[in-house]
Design a protein around this motif. Structure first.
Motif, PDB file in Angstrom:
ATOM      1  N   VAL A 108       0.772  -1.305   0.063  1.00  0.00           N
ATOM      2  CA  VAL A 108       0.075   0.015  -0.065  1.00  0.00           C
ATOM      3  C   VAL A 108       0.913   1.039   0.056  1.00  0.00           C
ATOM      4  N   TRP A 109       0.621   2.138  -0.995  1.00  0.00           N
ATOM      5  CA  TRP A 109       1.317   3.271  -0.996  1.00  0.00           C
ATOM      6  C   TRP A 109       0.531   4.455  -0.498  1.00  0.00           C
ATOM      7  N   ILE A 110       1.494   5.277   0.559  1.00  0.00           N
ATOM      8  CA  ILE A 110       0.912   6.319   0.995  1.00  0.00           C
ATOM      9  C   ILE A 110       1.895   7.707   0.815  1.00  0.00           C
ATOM     10  N   CYS A 111       1.133   8.790   0.037  1.00  0.00           N
ATOM     11  CA  CYS A 111       2.045   9.846  -0.411  1.00  0.00           C
ATOM     12  C   CYS A 111       1.689  10.972   0.978  1.00  0.00           C
ATOM     13  N   ASN A 112       2.658  11.355   1.527  1.00  0.00           N
ATOM     14  CA  ASN A 112       2.184  12.352   2.712  1.00  0.00           C
ATOM     15  C   ASN A 112       3.257  13.318   2.796  1.00  0.00           C
ATOM     16  N   PRO A 113       2.942  14.637   2.389  1.00  0.00           N
ATOM     17  CA  PRO A 113       1.916  15.028   1.904  1.00  0.00           C
ATOM     18  C   PRO A 113       1.580  14.449   0.418  1.00  0.00           C
ATOM     19  N   ASN A 114       0.430  14.450  -0.059  1.00  0.00           N
ATOM     20  CA  ASN A 114       0.303  13.996  -1.289  1.00  0.00           C
ATOM     21  C   ASN A 114       0.561  14.981  -2.548  1.00  0.00           C
ATOM     22  N   ASN A 115       1.158  14.357  -3.368  1.00  0.00           N
ATOM     23  CA  ASN A 115       1.549  14.898  -4.612  1.00  0.00           C
ATOM     24  C   ASN A 115       0.451  14.501  -5.678  1.00  0.00           C
TER      25      ASN A 115
ATOM     26  N   GLN B 274      -4.371  -1.600  11.842  1.00  0.00           N
ATOM     27  CA  GLN B 274      -5.050  -2.554  11.280  1.00  0.00           C
ATOM     28  C   GLN B 274      -4.454  -3.264  10.025  1.00  0.00           C
ATOM     29  N   VAL B 275      -3.510  -2.836   9.495  1.00  0.00           N
ATOM     30  CA  VAL B 275      -2.865  -3.427   8.329  1.00  0.00           C
ATOM     31  C   VAL B 275      -2.354  -4.784   8.841  1.00  0.00           C
TER      32      VAL B 275
ATOM     33  N   ALA C 259       6.786  -3.049  11.765  1.00  0.00           N
ATOM     34  CA  ALA C 259       7.683  -3.771  11.054  1.00  0.00           C
ATOM     35  C   ALA C 259       7.423  -3.960   9.558  1.00  0.00           C
ATOM     36  N   ASN C 260       6.082  -3.504   9.020  1.00  0.00           N
ATOM     37  CA  ASN C 260       5.888  -3.439   7.669  1.00  0.00           C
ATOM     38  C   ASN C 260       5.805  -2.091   7.237  1.00  0.00           C
ATOM     39  N   LEU C 261       6.482  -0.997   7.812  1.00  0.00           N
ATOM     40  CA  LEU C 261       6.572   0.073   7.175  1.00  0.00           C
ATOM     41  C   LEU C 261       7.747   0.565   6.595  1.00  0.00           C
ATOM     42  N   VAL C 262       7.820   1.211   5.636  1.00  0.00           N
ATOM     43  CA  VAL C 262       9.029   1.685   4.813  1.00  0.00           C
ATOM     44  C   VAL C 262       8.666   3.233   4.681  1.00  0.00           C
ATOM     45  N   VAL C 263       9.775   3.935   4.968  1.00  0.00           N
ATOM     46  CA  VAL C 263       9.469   5.438   4.629  1.00  0.00           C
ATOM     47  C   VAL C 263      10.683   5.902   3.577  1.00  0.00           C
ATOM     48  N   LEU C 264      10.195   6.771   2.639  1.00  0.00           N
ATOM     49  CA  LEU C 264      10.924   7.192   1.663  1.00  0.00           C
ATOM     50  C   LEU C 264      11.168   8.683   1.767  1.00  0.00           C
ATOM     51  N   ARG C 265      12.066   9.247   1.598  1.00  0.00           N
ATOM     52  CA  ARG C 265      12.749  10.582   1.788  1.00  0.00           C
ATOM     53  C   ARG C 265      13.621  10.830   0.539  1.00  0.00           C
TER      54      ARG C 265
ATOM     55  N   LEU D  64       3.151  -4.612   2.899  1.00  0.00           N
ATOM     56  CA  LEU D  64       4.007  -3.555   3.287  1.00  0.00           C
ATOM     57  C   LEU D  64       3.612  -2.213   3.084  1.00  0.00           C
ATOM     58  N   VAL D  65       3.744  -1.210   3.815  1.00  0.00           N
ATOM     59  CA  VAL D  65       3.029   0.069   3.786  1.00  0.00           C
ATOM     60  C   VAL D  65       4.300   0.888   3.269  1.00  0.00           C
TER      61      VAL D  65
END
Ligand SMILES: Cc1ncc(COP(=O)(O)O)c(C=O)c1O
Length: 365
Positions: free
Chosen positions: A155-162, A179-180, A212-218, A185-186
């Protein structure tokens, strides 16, 4: 020759129009590009010095594992070095995660609309794309949660959303992540996160211990102002980062990019300056849109999406003729343009051009 059938329909990425092209095509001497969410203040002086110092090493391959940069970033973020991976922009991390996790038939969930590279890379892997409409420009996390099933991989979450610029708050995000299911993988894309000081905005890295299922992109392309050098990163659970590393090109990020990124991490003053100027620019643009009677999505990054109340490609063309490059042609927002926050002078020129365009069009109607 036969390419993979699932890539035949894919568009070639259309970047914001380059300044030089517009000058040449329209015979303009001054053109302001507010189309690609770049940093109008350049980059840190320390980064520039590091680039110059690195220039004599162009004959040597880069350190594929970015060891020094990884150590500096891990110390700054308070994570272990095996939790970090660098890419040629965070775009490459998106590609690596798709490549490492998605096989044909897997499902992947994203907002509609959002940064197009999630869908693009998932399509290359022949995954099934599930797009969940935004609600008033915001991610609809309950609907995204409801779309998860046994086949869901990412699941992809863009924060803030572009492009809309809206945010998911800490409470909304944790309610979702609680709840995921663990097999999903989020990916939380925080390309513009450093611009935000609103206390409700979550710092994804702080949530990594809990999920553990979260990845953050920067990325270093936005507030750090190093878009040309192509360097960004992913932070997550060590096992996820290892899988991404297994599909990484051996020498993906350059020596110059690594050196510039490392020097940038030490220059907090530049970042604070850019954050403050950007906040002033956002307030100015919002005030001006209010004055012009235009509505806009609440903006948190270095861009704002405004409803110009007429066909946005036409407004785009008219602005272009006045030397302002904006962004239009959104699937669900035919009357919106997205504008990057520039310097105060650029913002004022944009507003003046927009006002003229709207008046001219009103007269013609
Ligand atoms: C939301 C988002 N994520 C990722 C990126 C990729 O940036 P880069 O590949 O330059 O790090 C962008 C670029 O515009 C973006 O808007």
């Amino acid at each position: 020759m036969q390419p993979k059938q699932n890539i035949v329909h894919l568009p070639v990425y259309q970047p914001g129009k380059p300044v030089e092209d517009v000058k040449r095509e329209l015979g303009l001497s001054e053109v302001i590009k507010l189309a690609s969410n770049e940093n109008p203040y350049g980059s840190s002086k320390q980064a520039k010095a590091a680039i110059v110092a690195e220039i004599d090493n162009n004959n040597i391959y880069p350190d594929g594992a970015s060891v020094e940069l990884t150590a500096a970033l891990a110390a700054k973020l308070g994570v272990n070095t095996d939790q970090i991976i660098f890419g040629t922009g965070s775009s490459e991390i998106i590609l690596m995660l798709a490549r490492a996790f998605l096989v044909p038939g897997d499902e992947t969930i994203m907002a509609d609309e959002t940064f197009p590279q999630y869908k693009h890379n998932a399509e290359i892997e022949n995954a099934r794309i599930i797009e969940v409409p935004l609600k008033e420009g915001k991610h609809d996390l309950p609907a995204m949660l409801a779309a998860i099933n046994d086949k869901t991989k990412i699941v992809w979450i863009c924060n803030p959303n572009n492009p809309t610029g809206t945010i998911v708050t800490l409470d909304e995000l944790t309610a979702f992540l609680d709840q995921v299911p663990a097999h999903v993988l989020v990916v939380l894309d925080e390309a513009y996160g450093e611009y935000i000081s609103d206390p409700s905005f979550p710092d994804g890295v702080k949530l990594l211990e809990r999920y553990a299922n979260l990845v953050v992109l920067r990325t270093f392309s936005k507030i750090y102002g190093l878009a040309a050098l192509r360097i960004g990163y992913g932070v997550g659970n060590a096992s996820v980062i290892r899988y991404a590393n297994q599909v990484r090109e051996p020498f993906n990020t350059s020596r110059i990019a690594q050196a510039a990124a490392k020097a940038s991490l030490a220059d907090d003053e530049f970042i604070s300056y850019c954050r403050e100027q950007n906040a002033n620019g956002l307030s100015y643009l919002a005030e001006q849109f209010d004055r012009l009677g235009l509505s806009y999505f609440p903006a948190y990054g270095n861009f704002i999406m405004v409803d110009v109340k007429r066909s946005s490609p036409e407004v785009f063309d008219s602005l272009l003729r006045k030397g302002i490059i904006s962004r239009s042609r959104w699937t669900h927002y035919p009357n919106h343009i997205r504008i990057t926050v520039g310097t105060q002078e650029q913002n004022e020129k944009f507003i003046s051009a927009l006002e003229q365009v709207l008046q001219e069009e009103t007269v013609q109607r």
